[in-house]
Each structure stands twice: as C-alpha cells, then as structure tokens.
Design an enzyme around this catalytic site. Structure first.
Site, short mmCIF file in Angstrom:
data_model
loop_
_atom_site.label_atom_id
_atom_site.label_comp_id
_atom_site.label_asym_id
_atom_site.label_seq_id
_atom_site.Cartn_x
_atom_site.Cartn_y
_atom_site.Cartn_z
CE LYS A 20 -1.67 1.69 4.01
NZ LYS A 20 -2.35 2.10 5.20
CB SER A 21 3.72 2.28 2.13
OG SER A 21 3.32 2.01 3.32
NE ARG B 295 -5.87 7.70 10.58
CZ ARG B 295 -5.27 6.66 10.10
NH1 ARG B 295 -5.66 6.36 8.87
NH2 ARG B 295 -3.72 6.69 10.31
N GLY C 29 -4.85 7.45 5.89
CA GLY C 29 -3.76 8.37 6.22
C GLY C 29 -3.13 8.97 4.95
CE LYS D 285 -6.83 1.68 6.45
NZ LYS D 285 -6.52 2.85 5.43
CD GLU E 179 0.33 0.37 9.25
OE1 GLU E 179 -0.40 -0.73 9.03
OE2 GLU E 179 -0.09 1.49 9.89
CD GLN F 100 0.37 8.07 6.65
OE1 GLN F 100 -0.65 8.69 6.95
NE2 GLN F 100 0.05 6.79 6.41
#
Length: 430
Positions: free
Chosen positions: A30-31, A127, A99, A414, A317, A175
């Site tokens: 994902k990142s 958030r 995020g 997600k 994570e 982030q």
C-alpha cells in the site's frame, strides 16, 4: 460527503488443526503504491505502476488524483498507467479512512489551480492532520480546516506553491513528512523541512519516500537528522515495480509461528525498500526462523513462541499482530514506542488492550504500548473497529482459540480484500 463503507461481515476465525505450510502471493505494498501514484501524478511524462495494490485506500487515491485532472488507468490488475495533466479544481476528494490520502494529497491540491475539498469516513475526521495544514499555511497556501485542524479540509490552490522553509512536529505520523516531501520538487523554491518534537515514528517509511523521490529524479538531502532538503526540479515518468506488502504479510507469517509451520511470501525482492531487517529481528526474537531464498521470504515456526521486550516505533503497523503473538507466547512481553498508533484507524493500543483482555491475556496499558501476560485462552468476540490490522490480530488469536468471532472482517478490504478467503484456505489447507 462521508464514504459509503462496506456492510459489516461477521466472521468466525478458523482454528488451525495442524502446522500451516504454504506459499502466499500477496498484493503490492500500500505504501509504495500510494507514493508511486503521487509521484506519477506530479511527473513530466507518463508512468507505469506494475503489480499495484488494488484495495480501497489505493483506488480512492487514484480517484482523488483523477479528480484533480490526472489520467489514471486502473483497468488492468498487472499495471496501472498514469498520464499527468494540468492540476485543477474545483474538485472533491474522498479520503475514506486512509492516512496516505489525507496527508499526501493536500500538498498536491495546493499545486492545483482551484479549490479542492477533502473529507472521508466519520472516523477520518479524528485522525491527526494539523501539522500538514500548518506547514502548508507556512508555505503560503490558503487552507480551511475544522477547528481541530483536520477534516473536512478545503485547499485553495493557485496553480503553484512558492515553497521555502517549514517547521513541523511529525511525532504523530511520518506521513506528515512524506506528504510534504512528495510534492516538494514542484514547489518554486523546493522545501527545507525541519522536524521539532519527539522522534518521528516509522523511519523506514520515510526512507521509502526519499528512495522513491530520487528514483523519479528528485534531489533530496537527509544528511542532517530531522531535516529534509528537497531541491526544486522536475519529477520524471518512471516504471514502478511494487513489492509485496510486508505489513500485510505479518499475519500469514504469524500463522506459521503459532502452528509450527512454514509460510513463504513469494516474489520478495532481495533488495527491498521495506524494513525487512527489522521484521526479521522481531520475528526471530519471538521464536521464528526467517530466511530468504530465490522463492521468497520464508518464516518457520519452531514450536516455541517467546515473549519479547521490544520498541516497535520503526514498524508500528506490525503492533496488532505482534501483540496477538505475545498473547499466545510462553512468557510475558512488553511492547513500546508506539504512542502514535492511538491516532491510526482506531486507538490501536486501547483496542488491543480491550480485545486481547477478553481473549484471556493479562494486559497493562501504557501511553506508548502494552505489557502482555499470556493467560488461558477463552472464546471471545473481537470488535474490529473498522481497522484491518485489528482483524488480522483477531485472526491470529483464532488460530489457537476456538470460538474467536470477529464483528466485521469486511474492514480487511482496506488493504487486502481477499484476506478472509486467503486466510481460511491457508489455515484449513483447502
């Protein structure tokens, strides 16, 4: 404008009847996919993203960039193509609960000509976002935010950002830094970004950001701790090879450890931009054997799970799955350095304390982590808090504890929509 979330899907976690032995192929990181989308949208020519992650966070990111005028073709699962165009508003971006979108896309929107509105799922408004908002304002961008400095957000883009110097407290999320750095080459003066505050968590994610910026042609200097200097200049179109997602692999590796089996993550590159060294140290301390070969990265269970004393700030994570392993270990554990995960999809420290306690573990909650004393397991219904990593932790507990129910497994969409089917096939050997 809240997003439509999937209907809750209650799920009974499958119990392992023997060692779990399998090779798994997981979708891309994902990142890396999120960063590749942003860098491609800001490039001076077309890009290709190979083996991207197709999941809610990344498809919403693509949709948000499309709304700003970028042509993104996500019709193929093997490769997405990105054709940058003039960035423009008015546009509306749905961040979901991601995020990456709420922190990476506003600096892009500042480069657009027009007004861009951001909002998302109800919990997304909780958030933290203020450091990005304040940094953009310091760089001359007009941003309207909620009283708390978060969503809903309106960025009044003028087609350019002058850039210059900004100071930020990024102790709440790496982030905040990555989001500003990814757009910084397009700022008129580039960016000198200085962090002031407690340590920035998840340093490997920052290294991924600077690696990928350089791959796209940016000049980045991070030689001074807590200072990042990005020169102004073009970003080039690039072919991005997305690695399998290391955080997403954690529950599958845990299955090998809990059951005394072996799980190989296929397609793992020998040179990775993800923190595989830290993961290896962590799982080895917990009692696994970790090896890398031509077939991928393999984790073997040794029949013993050991408690650990670990600072997880670099790999936060992984906290939910590591906490689940700690609850199944033969001795107590202390996990710390992750105060910032209270601001993730949910307050993960409080959620883990509550749910692991229901399953029989002795828990002491600290501001930045948990002390976990394993206890006799008992059937429990795990609340998943719309958080994919909480569902992963519950699935790991369910390997050893019959009667583990999840209130909702659909939240795993997600980052890995096929998680329930993959997991059941892995555990039952079907």
């Amino acid at each position: 404008m809240g997003a439509v979330t999937a209907e809750a899907r209650p799920w009974t976690a499958p119990v392992a009847s023997g060692p779990v032995t399998a090779t798994v192929r997981l979708p891309g990181s994902k990142s890396m996919t999120a960063r590749a989308l942003v860098l491609s949208a800001l490039a001076d020519g077309p890009s290709e993203i190979r083996r991207p992650l197709r999941a809610r966070d990344t498809t919403l990111m693509a949709a948000g960039l499309r709304a700003l005028g970028v042509a993104i073709d996500t019709s193929s699962d093997d490769a997405w193509t990105v054709e940058p165009g003039p960035l423009r508003g008015p546009a509306t971006v749905d961040v979901g609960l991601a995020g990456t979108i709420m922190r990476f896309a506003p600096p892009v929107a500042a480069l657009a000509d027009g007004t861009v509105t951001f909002d998302g799922d109800p919990h997304a408004r909780n958030r933290p976002l203020r450091p990005i908002v304040e940094a953009l304002r310091a760089l001359g961008v007009v941003v309207d935010s909620s009283p708390s400095g978060g969503l809903p957000l309106v960025v009044h883009g003028t087609g350019m950002v002058e850039g210059g110097e900004a100071v930020i407290d990024a102790s709440g999320s790496s982030q905040f830094v990555s989001g500003l750095l990814l757009s910084a080459p397009r700022f008129g003066k580039g960016l000198v970004l200085r962090h002031e505050g407690p340590p920035v968590p998840s340093a490997p994610h920052l290294r991924m950001t600077t690696h990928m910026l350089r791959a796209a042609g940016a000049v980045v200097d991070e030689s001074v701790p807590d200072v990042w200097v990005v020169e102004p200049g073009p970003l080039h179109g690039h072919t991005w090879e997305i690695e399998p997602d290391l955080s997403g692999a954690a529950p599958f590796f845990a299955a090998a450890m809990v059951t005394g089996g072996a799980v190989t993550l296929a397609g793992w590159p020998r040179d990775s931009w993800q923190p595989v060294g830290t993961l290896t140290e962590l799982l080895t301390a917990l009692g696994a054997e970790v090896s890398q070969g031509d077939d991928g990265l393999t984790v073997r269970g040794t029949g013993e799970l050991r408690g650990i004393d670990a600072d997880l700030s670099e790999v936060s994570e992984l906290t939910p799955v590591v906490a689940a392993l700690a609850a199944l270990a033969g001795s107590p554990s202390s996990l710390r350095g992750v105060a910032h995960i209270r601001g993730h999809e949910t307050d993960r420290i409080a959620a883990l304390a509550h749910e692991l306690g229901k399953a029989g573990a002795g828990i002491v909650e600290h501001p930045d982590g948990l002390d976990i004393t394993p206890g006799p397991l008992r059937p429990a219904t795990f609340e998943t808090y719309a958080d994919h990593r909480m569902a992963h932790a519950a699935a790991v507990i369910g390997l050893a504890s019959r009667g583990t129910e999840l209130t909702d497994v659909a939240c795993t969409s997600k980052t890995l929509p096929e998680f329930p089917e993959l997991w059941a096939g892995l555990v039952t050997g079907s």
